[in-house]
Design an enzyme around this catalytic site. Sequence first.
Site, mmCIF file in Angstrom:
data_model
loop_
_atom_site.group_PDB
_atom_site.id
_atom_site.type_symbol
_atom_site.label_atom_id
_atom_site.label_comp_id
_atom_site.label_asym_id
_atom_site.label_seq_id
_atom_site.Cartn_x
_atom_site.Cartn_y
_atom_site.Cartn_z
ATOM 1 N N VAL A 47 0.644 -1.142 0.124
ATOM 2 C CA VAL A 47 0.308 0.043 -0.104
ATOM 3 C C VAL A 47 0.710 1.178 -0.038
ATOM 4 O O VAL A 47 0.559 2.442 -0.644
ATOM 5 C CB VAL A 47 -1.014 -0.041 1.322
ATOM 6 C CG1 VAL A 47 -1.897 1.410 1.319
ATOM 7 C CG2 VAL A 47 -1.883 -1.223 1.019
ATOM 8 N N GLY A 71 2.132 1.718 -3.749
ATOM 9 C CA GLY A 71 0.819 2.323 -4.338
ATOM 10 C C GLY A 71 0.648 3.874 -4.006
ATOM 11 O O GLY A 71 0.243 4.328 -5.006
ATOM 12 N N GLU A 72 0.643 4.004 -2.648
ATOM 13 C CA GLU A 72 0.260 5.505 -2.462
ATOM 14 C C GLU A 72 1.229 6.221 -2.865
ATOM 15 O O GLU A 72 1.089 7.514 -3.228
ATOM 16 C CB GLU A 72 0.106 5.473 -0.872
ATOM 17 C CG GLU A 72 -0.277 6.824 -0.452
ATOM 18 C CD GLU A 72 -1.001 7.116 0.617
ATOM 19 O OE1 GLU A 72 -1.365 8.103 1.125
ATOM 20 O OE2 GLU A 72 -1.312 5.869 1.263
ATOM 21 N N ALA A 73 2.455 6.181 -2.778
ATOM 22 C CA ALA A 73 3.620 6.894 -2.960
ATOM 23 C C ALA A 73 3.613 6.934 -4.754
ATOM 24 O O ALA A 73 3.643 8.274 -5.090
ATOM 25 C CB ALA A 73 5.283 6.224 -3.008
#
Length: 141
Positions: A62, A65-67
């Site tokens: 996560v 993916g968030e970065a």
Amino acid sequence: MTTFPEDMDPELVERLVTSGGGELTRKMGVEFVELSASHSVARMPVEGNRQVVGLLHGGAHVVLGEALGSISSAIHAGRGRYAVGIEINATHSRSVTEGWVTATCEALVLGRTLTTHQTVVRDDQGRRLSTIRMTNMLRDE
């Protein structure tokens, strides 16, 4: 070495270069390969990011993916604007215990006020490990 779009805000490039993408991504060993609003790629080692039973931590997927979703959204937002995450979800399909993972982030929506990106994380053999979808709101500074 990270590649950036030619028209990317130089201030954002400077922040990414000097921070390594932020404290958490730097601690996790994330390496940004390619960054743009519509397509971004990064990789991360499994070692150092495992949970107690030896699998790559789901939260590490996560974070990756968030970065990518956040940086891609910030690139799209442009100078004088910034991106704020408002929703993220992940589906984990397979686990991995060693090697590196590669994340490919693709834009689903690049709007004036909202962006949505989908990131697929794969192992060294190209097998899908997880899918992360993130929506960002774009704001004026």
